[in-house]
Each structure stands twice: as structure tokens, then as C-alpha cells.
Design a protein around this motif. Structure first.
Motif, PDB file in Angstrom:
ATOM      1  N   PRO A   1       0.986  -1.163  -0.079  1.00 33.46           N
ATOM      2  CA  PRO A   1      -0.036  -0.215  -0.015  1.00 33.46           C
ATOM      3  C   PRO A   1       0.887   1.344   0.122  1.00 33.46           C
ATOM      4  O   PRO A   1       1.965   1.425   0.715  1.00 33.46           O
ATOM      5  N   ALA A   2       0.718   2.126  -0.443  1.00 27.99           N
ATOM      6  CA  ALA A   2       1.513   3.592  -1.037  1.00 27.99           C
ATOM      7  C   ALA A   2       1.206   4.325   0.201  1.00 27.99           C
ATOM      8  O   ALA A   2      -0.188   4.464   0.701  1.00 27.99           O
ATOM      9  N   PRO A   3       2.007   4.742   1.166  1.00 26.65           N
ATOM     10  CA  PRO A   3       1.924   5.788   2.196  1.00 26.65           C
ATOM     11  C   PRO A   3       1.276   7.019   1.663  1.00 26.65           C
ATOM     12  O   PRO A   3       1.536   7.434   0.756  1.00 26.65           O
ATOM     13  N   LYS A   4       0.263   7.243   2.759  1.00 28.66           N
ATOM     14  CA  LYS A   4      -0.866   8.465   2.340  1.00 28.66           C
ATOM     15  C   LYS A   4       0.054   9.982   2.634  1.00 28.66           C
ATOM     16  O   LYS A   4      -0.269  10.715   2.148  1.00 28.66           O
ATOM     17  N   TYR A   5       0.908   9.543   3.851  1.00 28.36           N
ATOM     18  CA  TYR A   5       1.295  11.045   4.479  1.00 28.36           C
ATOM     19  C   TYR A   5       2.823  11.002   4.299  1.00 28.36           C
ATOM     20  O   TYR A   5       3.456   9.947   4.522  1.00 28.36           O
ATOM     21  N   ARG A   6       3.352  11.930   4.161  1.00 31.47           N
ATOM     22  CA  ARG A   6       4.981  12.268   4.077  1.00 31.47           C
ATOM     23  C   ARG A   6       5.349  13.595   4.713  1.00 31.47           C
ATOM     24  O   ARG A   6       4.715  14.530   4.226  1.00 31.47           O
ATOM     25  N   ARG A   7       6.457  13.706   5.655  1.00 28.70           N
ATOM     26  CA  ARG A   7       7.136  14.995   5.792  1.00 28.70           C
ATOM     27  C   ARG A   7       8.488  14.686   5.486  1.00 28.70           C
ATOM     28  O   ARG A   7       8.975  13.991   5.939  1.00 28.70           O
ATOM     29  N   SER A   8       9.066  16.224   4.895  1.00 36.48           N
ATOM     30  CA  SER A   8      10.668  16.189   4.751  1.00 36.48           C
ATOM     31  C   SER A   8      11.028  17.286   5.438  1.00 36.48           C
ATOM     32  O   SER A   8      10.473  18.262   5.503  1.00 36.48           O
ATOM     33  N   MET A   9      12.438  17.316   5.602  1.00 37.09           N
ATOM     34  CA  MET A   9      13.106  18.455   6.079  1.00 37.09           C
ATOM     35  C   MET A   9      14.534  18.222   5.598  1.00 37.09           C
ATOM     36  O   MET A   9      14.929  17.011   5.141  1.00 37.09           O
ATOM     37  N   LEU A  10      15.274  19.365   5.967  1.00 35.05           N
ATOM     38  CA  LEU A  10      16.682  19.425   5.467  1.00 35.05           C
ATOM     39  C   LEU A  10      17.420  19.609   7.058  1.00 35.05           C
ATOM     40  O   LEU A  10      17.139  21.008   7.263  1.00 35.05           O
ATOM     41  N   ALA A  11      18.358  19.049   7.167  1.00 41.65           N
ATOM     42  CA  ALA A  11      19.067  19.577   8.497  1.00 41.65           C
ATOM     43  C   ALA A  11      20.656  19.809   7.993  1.00 41.65           C
ATOM     44  O   ALA A  11      21.272  19.019   7.373  1.00 41.65           O
ATOM     45  N   ILE A  12      21.098  20.890   8.542  1.00 40.64           N
ATOM     46  CA  ILE A  12      22.488  21.262   8.254  1.00 40.64           C
ATOM     47  C   ILE A  12      23.419  21.042   9.377  1.00 40.64           C
ATOM     48  O   ILE A  12      23.104  21.483  10.642  1.00 40.64           O
TER      49      ILE A  12
ATOM     50  N   VAL B   1       9.687  11.086   6.403  1.00 48.42           N
ATOM     51  CA  VAL B   1       8.983  10.078   7.026  1.00 48.42           C
ATOM     52  C   VAL B   1       7.879   9.984   6.422  1.00 48.42           C
ATOM     53  O   VAL B   1       7.359  10.915   5.823  1.00 48.42           O
ATOM     54  N   ASP B   2       7.198   8.766   6.308  1.00 50.37           N
ATOM     55  CA  ASP B   2       5.805   8.572   5.572  1.00 50.37           C
ATOM     56  C   ASP B   2       5.187   7.461   6.279  1.00 50.37           C
ATOM     57  O   ASP B   2       5.787   6.764   7.275  1.00 50.37           O
ATOM     58  N   GLY B   3       4.107   7.367   5.870  1.00 50.54           N
ATOM     59  CA  GLY B   3       3.077   6.207   6.623  1.00 50.54           C
ATOM     60  C   GLY B   3       1.613   6.528   6.196  1.00 50.54           C
ATOM     61  O   GLY B   3       1.267   7.539   5.526  1.00 50.54           O
ATOM     62  N   ASN B   4       0.803   5.605   6.519  1.00 48.02           N
ATOM     63  CA  ASN B   4      -0.757   5.823   6.432  1.00 48.02           C
ATOM     64  C   ASN B   4      -1.539   6.455   7.646  1.00 48.02           C
ATOM     65  O   ASN B   4      -2.631   6.379   7.415  1.00 48.02           O
ATOM     66  N   ILE B   5      -0.725   6.779   8.555  1.00 50.25           N
ATOM     67  CA  ILE B   5      -1.687   7.187   9.947  1.00 50.25           C
ATOM     68  C   ILE B   5      -0.980   8.628  10.207  1.00 50.25           C
ATOM     69  O   ILE B   5       0.171   8.549  10.310  1.00 50.25           O
ATOM     70  N   GLU B   6      -1.627   9.638   9.821  1.00 49.18           N
ATOM     71  CA  GLU B   6      -1.170  11.182   9.529  1.00 49.18           C
ATOM     72  C   GLU B   6      -0.576  11.472  11.062  1.00 49.18           C
ATOM     73  O   GLU B   6       0.623  12.084  11.114  1.00 49.18           O
TER      74      GLU B   6
ATOM     75  N   ILE C   1       3.335  12.711  11.907  1.00 45.25           N
ATOM     76  CA  ILE C   1       3.616  13.971  12.567  1.00 45.25           C
ATOM     77  C   ILE C   1       4.383  13.724  13.539  1.00 45.25           C
ATOM     78  O   ILE C   1       5.335  14.159  13.850  1.00 45.25           O
ATOM     79  N   ASN C   2       4.102  12.559  14.459  1.00 41.09           N
ATOM     80  CA  ASN C   2       4.891  12.384  15.698  1.00 41.09           C
ATOM     81  C   ASN C   2       6.430  12.083  15.139  1.00 41.09           C
ATOM     82  O   ASN C   2       7.426  12.448  16.083  1.00 41.09           O
ATOM     83  N   GLU C   3       6.547  11.164  14.336  1.00 42.76           N
ATOM     84  CA  GLU C   3       7.851  10.812  13.791  1.00 42.76           C
ATOM     85  C   GLU C   3       8.521  11.958  13.455  1.00 42.76           C
ATOM     86  O   GLU C   3      10.043  12.307  13.759  1.00 42.76           O
ATOM     87  N   TYR C   4       7.902  12.872  12.562  1.00 41.54           N
ATOM     88  CA  TYR C   4       8.657  14.061  12.041  1.00 41.54           C
ATOM     89  C   TYR C   4       9.152  15.011  13.259  1.00 41.54           C
ATOM     90  O   TYR C   4      10.211  15.307  13.255  1.00 41.54           O
ATOM     91  N   GLU C   5       8.167  15.208  14.209  1.00 40.87           N
ATOM     92  CA  GLU C   5       8.903  15.826  15.339  1.00 40.87           C
ATOM     93  C   GLU C   5       9.784  15.297  16.243  1.00 40.87           C
ATOM     94  O   GLU C   5      10.798  16.160  16.567  1.00 40.87           O
ATOM     95  N   THR C   6       9.761  13.952  16.325  1.00 38.96           N
ATOM     96  CA  THR C   6      11.017  13.352  16.966  1.00 38.96           C
ATOM     97  C   THR C   6      12.263  13.677  16.295  1.00 38.96           C
ATOM     98  O   THR C   6      13.294  13.743  16.696  1.00 38.96           O
ATOM     99  N   VAL C   7      12.456  13.289  14.833  1.00 38.86           N
ATOM    100  CA  VAL C   7      13.391  13.271  13.907  1.00 38.86           C
ATOM    101  C   VAL C   7      13.935  14.973  14.330  1.00 38.86           C
ATOM    102  O   VAL C   7      15.062  15.172  14.420  1.00 38.86           O
ATOM    103  N   GLN C   8      12.989  15.650  13.916  1.00 42.44           N
ATOM    104  CA  GLN C   8      13.301  17.462  14.377  1.00 42.44           C
ATOM    105  C   GLN C   8      14.167  17.697  15.669  1.00 42.44           C
ATOM    106  O   GLN C   8      15.107  18.219  15.438  1.00 42.44           O
ATOM    107  N   LYS C   9      13.583  16.900  16.781  1.00 37.37           N
ATOM    108  CA  LYS C   9      14.184  17.228  18.069  1.00 37.37           C
ATOM    109  C   LYS C   9      15.694  16.334  17.867  1.00 37.37           C
ATOM    110  O   LYS C   9      16.395  17.135  18.616  1.00 37.37           O
TER     111      LYS C   9
END
Lengths: 434, 463
Positions: free
Chosen positions: B216-227, B282-287, B291-299
Motif C-alpha cells: 500500500p502506498a503511504p498516504k502521508y509524508r513529511r520532509s526536512m533538511l538539516a545542516i 518520514v511517511d506512513g498511512n496514519i497522519e 507527524i509524531n515521527e517528524y517531530e521526533t526527528v526534528q528534536k
């Protein structure tokens, strides 16, 4: 040294190619042929082989290098920014120098070079064409009656009995002009799609623009450049640079991507090593602007002048207009501004229609195989008319509709705009009467 | 040169329009996308339209011991399709059909000449996807990518080609046809021949049909760039993300040389002083989970001292983030005439060590090496910017490459993460497998292709 004088001049461009093959995705010829020599990196490899001395200027090399529509789809896709069409055109010039020009092409190009002779031939053709062509019952075109170098399945548009430039004055005056422009008609609008040419003048007039249509203008030379006859192309470039740099105008209007691009870019490439002409050509090039861009960006599209047109249209991007001159959004803006008109985007609107001018003559079956995708894309939109911005594309789509069983009217963008202006006039007149 | 009667036989099998022999055509098949490789012309290019024709061609080639080099789009990066021993290039591009999409079983059956992206386009309406996405996804063929076992940007979370190949149909060197694997998720019957032919680089058989797994193709994804201003900080970030149980779909790294080159080439506002940039998605089928994973990665990026984090809020911003990564190879390729791109891979925990070693190697041999790649799965692309025509420099390049592979193996890694061995890395095989390991492979090769007609000169070098 220009790319048309020596193959050495394309070396820097060749060096940028890393042979990744990304060009395969978009090359209309490769998609049909599925052969490496048909795609940009393969052709680049062949040019490199010639430069290294591994390959002669063979007939086979000439044939492979003929397989390019110069649609520039690969240029746009290339991650390294290789200008493939520059390599192709430069190499074709080198091929002509090494192998000579086909006698038939020599004769045709010789005629194109002499505007008087060309005009005479085409006009005579216009009068006698009924003898050789059988008219198609509804599409704007006719089948050849005899196979004189043309495929009998093909329909060719009728030539105008009187060319555009003979029908209009050299200067079309308006009261209190806001701008003064020159109009480069190009061959298709002068000899075939005279209505589109008239629409250009009409639209400019409606916008209070004075139009100069130099009588001595002639073919832009794109077909000649495409076939590698650089010497003839240079003469023609100089002639146009002379004609148009003399004029006191704010802009030079074109309504054909290939003509516009030839003035904008190819004349500069051709005249690169002639400082005097190059400087003049540069000034001419700076003034070149497509009619849609001119109306939208320079004049400003006055929506109060637009009357309703009840039609669903789809728009085909001519390669040289879109990727060549960068005109993509303004024709759509024109169409979307017209009340009642619905623009339905076709799939891959910017994919080449397969015409590439004379390519459709020299490689008819391949050209039509490429074109089939275009007709299918048009069909799928269920639009009731096709709009585009280039005479050669109109010619190809007309022929394609006949081949693949579709029957829709095809217009130049500027014709639709002229129709919309006329609809408004009609409204006003109706109001005045009532 | 092949004898005229063999060419006539080939024309009889596939029709004369599918047999290419001109010198111009042979030049066009003398190379692939690999830099600094010898150019060798085949004797003939044949474009079969079905399996039956392939069987006939193989039998004919077997009879006369003519090499067969199976070729898809020729976009590989290991010299895998260069006809080093001449012979027949077998172009599979006319076998390009999707035979079946089985949404119920989450599988598809395709012909080898199908372009990968076309499969994705066809399964997208079912909400499905075929995850392997090499950089050449819009040009490379399924057959080619199965044979090279290609990877891509999503390897960390979604694996590589071999994780999605469930079954194959293969024409063997003697002309017999076998089927391996199938549609079932569970299948432990016999040896795993599917895996054997996946990544075999056309040396063991000719793949004529592929059964793939879809997801199944993931419905949601969030991207970022860290320097980052320090390689170790970037390295620690990668380690921390994984240990926090987040598996990003994409976790890419670019080193300073690459950053500078990309910025110089594309002018997209990258900080040229930065030591490393990470590009994450990060991507997945549950928004909410995404979002949680995205925030974890940011932190985690912040905690590890990222100088700057750019979050992509829209598709347009996502494109901008990925544009930096996509520009890496083309930008590096502009610097010098020849671009030697390697894919040495190490366990992800060793990425900082590997990056430092690469820097040392560049210094030692006085070479320009830009490194970027799939940090999440340890697959780096050290890219040597050089000039093929400079003999002395090429000698240094060769030594540097030797050393790159040596260190990769020492760190517990492998010669190739996703490009395959081909001609380019054949000589290093013993370093990774030992004499005995290579011997086992050679025995397999000898058993399946005793006359060595299938893609000779690849994988083990000069056979």
C-alpha cells in the motif's frame, strides 16, 4: 567559430553529457524506436566517434542524425543541462559540408533563399493546386492526387490563392498607437493559414498597435538550419537582420515558435563570428516576442474587450514556442480569460506532435507514430476544438486527425482571441440595434 | 564479426527489422551509463518481441558459443551491459507489457522491458506502489533493475529490489525455460532460485517475466533538511533517529565537497561552510504517527546540534529539499570530464568513519572526491571527479578506488550497495567473499552456463 562552421565548436557541449540516459524518458523518437542511436546520448556518442576519428561521415551517420525533432524535451530533462539540439544542428551542418546537400534539398533551399521565386512558386501553386490535390470533405486540407514525394495517405493544407502579405498593406495604421511593431508572418501564415495571420493584425489593431509588415521578409530559414545548410541560412539571417533592424519599431511580433526562436537564437548562433552583424542581430533578437506574450505581458489583456465564446478547447504546446521561446502560460491566460470558454488540459500537452516541420515529410510513418499519442490525448479531453500557437503543428494535427479519425477544428491562439473580440463587437452592435 | 549465416538465422527468428548491424548502431551499444569503462562494440543487436524468440536466439548462440549480453535501458553504473567480448546484445525493450496486476494478492507480473515508473503509474490507481526507486526509475527497465538488484532513496525503510521479487521466468543458457517462486508470500520450496537470479547481472540466465510484490502506498509524508557543521554530529543524528525507533523512508547525506559543488551549480541557497547536510523524509498511512515521527526527528537533529533545520511545508518545499539531493550527481559531473561514481556500503553506524576515511583518501591521492548517498542504509556514493585522458591521475584514481573498497570491507561493509559488480568491481570480489566464496559462485556459473555465453567478463572479470 560558430557551431555551424566546425564540429569542434560543439565539443564543450558534448563533454557535459555523462551518458546517464535520462533523455530516454522524454525523447519521442526513442519512445517509438527503442534504439540507443535514436536517443540523445546515443547520437552524442556517434558525434564523439566522428570527432575521435572512429567513424566517418557515413550515410548511416547522416541518417541517425536526421532522427531528431529538435523538440528540446531532452534539453529540459538533462540533469547536466546539455543543449542537445545545438549539437544536432551543428553536426547536421558538418554533415552537409562533408557529404554535400541532397540535390532536392539544394533546389528547395535555393528557392526559399530567393523570396521572389519562392513567392511566385507558392502563388502559382495556390492557383493550380486543385489539379494535384483532392480536398478532404471537412478538415482544412487535401489529399495529393499523385505521389510526388508526398505520402498519398497524407492531407496537405491548401495554399492561399493570395498570400497574406499581398492582402494587407505594408503598414497597418491605427489612431493614437500605443506601440509600433513589426510582424514577421512566417511562411505558414503567409501562404496557408492566412486567417491566423489576419487575426494577428486584427488583435494588434484592437489594442491600438500600429503594425508594419515588411513586404520583403521571407522564410525564417529554420528548415534550412534543420537540414544543415548553414551557408544559405547565414545569408537569410543577414537579410532578415537587415530588413528588421532598419525598422523603427518597439517589438517584432511572431506567431510561430520556430520563426520566433530562429530570430531569437539561431541567427545569433549563425552570425556569432561576424561582430557587425552579430550586434545588429542581437538588437533584432531582443525585440522578438510571441503574440500571446506581447498581448498579455506588454499590452495587458483588457478583459472588457472579450466577448463570450461557448467552446471547450484543449491547448497543444508547440516545442519551439514552449521550450524554445519560453511561452507556455500566456496562451493559456488568453484562453482562460475568455468568458464561456473552457480550457481542458490534455495529457502531455508539451510533448512534440511529431511534425518538426520537414521531418514529417522525410520520416512520415515515424512522424505519425509519434503524433498518434497527441491525437489520443486530444481525443481524451473531449474538447470540441484544438488550439495551438504554430502553423506547422496545425498542419500536423490536421493530418493526424484525418489519419486517426478525429474531426475537430484547429485554431491558432490568436484566432480565438480575435473571435472573442469580434463576439464583443457583435454584442455591442446587437445592443445598439435594440 | 559474426558469420553471415548466423545473422541470417537471427533475422529469421526476429525479423530483419529487429536485427541491427550497422557500425553506427554498434557504437550506440558500446557503452552504458558507467564512466571510465572501455567501449566495446557488439557484433549485432537483436530486439526480440517474445520469449519464444529469445529461446531460439539462446539456442543459436549456444550452438556457436556467441556471447549474449542482455540489455534493458543501459543505465547501470557498473559496466554491466558493455559487450566486452562482443557478441549479441539482446535488447529487451520490446517486451514491455504489464501482464497482470493482482490487487488482491498485492502482486504484479511484468515483462522485463517495462520501465519501472510505468509499473508504479499502473498500480497507483489501486493505492499500491512498487517501492524500489533507483535514480533512473523513469528510464531503467524492470529486467535491468532486477538483474542489478537496484536500490534507491527509500532503501532504509522499504528495502531494495530483491525484497520485492517473488518469482521469475528465466531462459537458461541451454534454451530451457524455468519458473521460480510465485505469488504466495510464504514459499520455502527448494533452493531460492528467485534470489539467485536477482542481482545475477544476466550471467546465469535471461529473465523473461517478473512477479513483484506491491505494498500500500503511504498516504502521508513529511520532509526536512538539516545542516551540520560537523560530520560526527550528523552521524550521531542518524544513529539516534534509528535508536528512537523511527525508520525514515529517506535519510540522505551530502558532504562538504558535494554541498559546495551543488550550491555552485544550482544556486539554491545551501550553506557552503556546512560539513554535512541530511535530507530526511518520514511517511506512513496514519497522519498522526507521521507527524509524531517528524517531530521526533526534528528534536533529534536539534539535540545533536544541527545548525539549521528547514522544514518542507508543502509539495513545492519538498521538491526544493529534494532538488539539492537530486542535483548532487549532475553538479559533481560538471566539475571534471570524468565522474567515477562508487557505491561502497558500510553498516550505518560506520558512516562517520567512512566519511572521514574518504576525506583522508582524497587528500592522500590528491583527488577531488564528493560524497553523498543513502546514509540511512549506509550506502554512500563517493564520487571521484577526474579526467579519463589524464593517465597519471587515473592511476591515482585506481589506487583510491582500491582503498575505498578496502576500507568499506574492513568496516564490515560491501563492494556494492546497489549498482552491482559488473566489470567495474569484478577484481575486488575476493576481498569480500574470499577465494572460497568466489569459487562457490564460479561453480554455480559453470553449472548453469558451462560455455560462459551469458554476459561474459562480468562479476568475476576475465572469464
Amino acid at each position: 567559430m560558430t557551431i555551424y562552421d566546425s564540429l569542434e565548436a560543439v565539443k564543450a557541449e558534448l563533454a557535459n553529457c555523462m551518458k546517464c540516459g535520462n533523455c530516454q524518458e522524454v525523447c519521442p523518437i526513442y519512445i517509438e524506436e527503442k534504439k540507443e542511436a535514436a536517443v540523445a546520448r546515443g547520437k552524442i556518442k556517434l558525434v564523439e566517434a566522428v570527432l575521435k576519428g572512429d567513424l566517418e561521415y557515413t550515410k548511416g551517420f547522416e541518417d541517425k542524425l536526421a532522427l531528431c525533432l529538435t523538440c528540446k524535451a531532452c534539453n529540459e530533462k538533462c540533469p547536466c543541462g546539455v543543449k542537445v539540439d545545438k549539437i544536432i544542428l551543428g553536426t547536421r551542418a558538418a554533415i552537409v559540408k562533408n557529404r554535400g546537400l541532397h540535390p532536392m534539398k539544394k533546389m528547395i533551399f535555393g528557392t526559399l533563399k530567393k523570396p521572389g521565386l519562392f513567392n511566385f512558386g507558392i502563388k502559382t501553386g495556390g492557383k493550380f493546386q486543385g489539379l494535384v490535390f483532392k480536398k478532404h470533405k471537412s478538415l482544412h486540407g487535401a489529399y495529393p492526387r499523385f505521389p510526388f514525394g508526398l505520402d498519398l495517405r497524407r492531407i496537405i493544407p491548401p495554399l492561399a490563392t493570395t498570400p497574406l502579405r499581398d492582402q494587407v498593406p505594408e503598414v497597418v495604421k491605427v489612431d493614437n498607437p500605443v506601440k509600433r511593431v513589426a510582424f514577421f508572418t512566417g511562411c505558414t501564415m503567409n501562404f496557408i493559414y492566412v486567417d491566423a495571420g489576419k487575426a494577428v493584425i486584427d488583435v494588434l489593431k484592437k489594442n491600438n498597435v500600429e503594425v508594419v509588415i515588411p513586404k520583403d521578409q521571407h522564410c525564417c530559414s529554420m528548415p534550412i538550419i534543420a537540414h544543415g545548410d548553414a551557408a544559405t541560412a547565414k545569408e537569410m539571417a543577414k537579410s532578415h537582420v537587415d530588413i528588421f533592424s532598419k525598422l523603427d519599431v518597439d517589438a517584432i511580433i511572431t506567431a510561430c515558435g520556430s520563426c520566433g526562436l530562429t530570430f531569437q537564437r539561431h541567427y545569433l548562433e549563425l552570425l556569432e563570428d561576424d561582430p557587425e552583424y552579430y550586434a545588429k542581430a542581437q538588437k533584432v533578437a531582443e525585440k522578438i516576442i510571441d503574440i500571446s506574450d506581447f498581448i498579455v505581458k506588454v499590452i495587458g489583456l483588457d478583459k472588457s474587450k472579450l466577448g463570450p465564446l461557448n467552446m471547450k478547447v484543449t491547448y497543444h504546446d508547440p516545442c519551439h514556442l514552449n521550450r524554445g521561446m519560453g511561452v507556455k502560460s500566456t496562451p493559456r491566460e488568453v484562453l482562460k480569460s475568455i468568458p464561456g470558454l473552457e480550457l481542458i488540459e490534455m495529457k502531455n500537452a508539451d510533448r512534440c506532435c511529431g511534425s518538426a516541420g520537414s521531418f514529417s515529410l522525410t520520416h512520415y510513418d515515424l512522424s505519425m507514430a509519434i503524433h498518434k499519442h497527441k491525437i489520443e490525448a486530444i481525443r481524451a479531453t473531449k474538447a470540441d476544438a484544438v488550439v495551438t500557437g504554430c502553423g506547422a503543428c496545425i498542419m500536423q494535427i490536421t493530418d493526424g486527425m484525418n489519419r486517426f479519425d478525429l474531426n475537430l477544428p484547429i485554431y491558432h491562439t490568436v484566432e480565438i482571441l480575435a473571435k472573442s473580440y469580434a463576439a464583443k463587437e457583435g454584442e455591442k452592435e446587437a445592443k445598439a440595434v435594440s | 564479426m559474426l558469420a553471415q549465416n548466423i545473422l541470417e538465422e537471427l533475422k529469421k527468428i526476429v525479423g530483419k527489422e529487429n536485427v541491427l548491424t550497422s557500425k553506427e548502431d554498434m557504437i550506440a551499444y558500446s557503452f552504458d551509463a558507467t564512466a571510465a569503462m572501455p567501449e566495446v562494440k557488439p557484433d549485432v543487436v537483436v530486439m526480440p518481441e517474445n520469449k519464444e524468440q529469445i529461446v531460439e536466439i539462446v539456442k543459436l548462440a549456444g550452438q556457436h558459443k556467441i556471447p549474449i549480453i542482455t540489455r534493458g535501458a543501459g543505465t547501470n553504473l557498473s559496466g554491466g551491459t558493455i559487450p566486452i567480448k562482443n557478441g549479441i546484445v539482446l535488447s529487451m525493450l520490446k517486451l514491455d507489457k504489464i501482464i497482470e496486476i493482482d490487487a488482491e494478492n498485492l502482486t504484479a507480473r511484468v515483462q522485463p522491458g517495462l520501465i519501472i515508473q510505468k509499473l508504479n503509474d499502473a498500480v497507483a490507481p489501486y493505492g499500491l506502489m512498487y517501492p524500489p526507486d533507483p535514480g533512473t526509475v523513469t528510464t531503467a527497465t524492470m529486467g535491468g533493475s532486477v538483474s542489478e538488484c537496484s536500490g534507491g532513496l527509500r532503501g532504509l525503510k522499504y528495502g531494495v529490489t530483491k525484497d520485492y521479487i517473488m518469482g521469475l521466468e528465466v531462459v537458461m543458457a541451454d534454451g530451457s525455460v524455468i519458473r521460480t517462486g510465485g505469488k504466495t508470500v510464504k514459499n520455502v520450496s527448494g533452493y531460492d532460485l528467485t534470489k539467485l537470479f536477482t542481482g545475477a547481472e544476466g550471467t546465469l540466465g535471461i529473465i523473461t517475466e517478473i512477479t513483484v510484490k506491491l505494498i500500500p502506498a503511504p498516504k502521508y509524508r513529511r520532509s526536512m533538511l538539516a545542516i551540520f557543521d560537523d560530520i560526527d554530529k550528523a552521524g550521531n543524528t542518524i544513529a539516534d533517529i534509528i535508536s528512537n525507533k523511527v525508520i525514515p523512508a529517506t535519510l540522505e547525506i551530502m558532504d562538504n565537497v558535494t554541498i559546495r559543488t551543488v550550491e555552485n551549480y544550482a544556486k539554491i541557497g545551501l550553506p557552503v561552510e556546512a560539513e554535512a547536510i541530511l535530507i530526511l523524509e518520514v511517511d506512513g498511512n496514519i497522519e498522526q504517527i507521521v507527524i509524531n515521527e517528524y517531530e521526533t526527528v526534528q528534536k533529534i537533529c536539534k539535540d545533536n546540534g544541527a545548525v539549521e533545520i528547514k522544514l518542507a511545508q508543502s509539495d513545492k518545499e519538498r521538491d526544493a529539499v529534494f532538488a539539492a539531493r537530486r542535483a548532487a550527481l549532475p553538479a559533481l559531473a560538471q566539475v571534471r570530464p570524468t565522474t567515477v561514481l562508487e557505491d561502497a556500503t558500510v553498516p550505518r553506524s560506520k558512516i562517520p568513519q567512512m566519511l572521514k576515511a574518504l576525506k583522508e583518501i582524497a587528500k592522500k591521492y590528491n583527488l577531488q572526491i564528493g560524497t553523498f548517498g543513502h546514509a540511512g542504509d549506509g550506502n554512500l556514493h563517493p564520487t571521484i571527479l577526474t579526467d579519463e585522458s589524464d593517465k597519471e591521475e587515473m592511476e591515482r584514481v585506481e589506487k583510491a578506488v582500491d582503498e575505498i573498497f578496502k576500507i568499506a570491507i574492513e568496516l564490515g561493509g560491501t563492494l556494492s550497495g546497489e549498482h552491482g559488480i559488473g566489470m567495474a568491481k569484478a577484481k575486488y570480489m575476493e576481498w569480500e567473499f574470499g577465494k572460497e566464496g568466489v569459487e562457490v559462485m564460479k561453480k554455480i556459473k559453470d553449472a548453469l552456463d558451462p560455455d560462459h555465453i551469458l554476459n561474459p567478463g562480468k562479476m568475476f572479470g576475465g572469464n
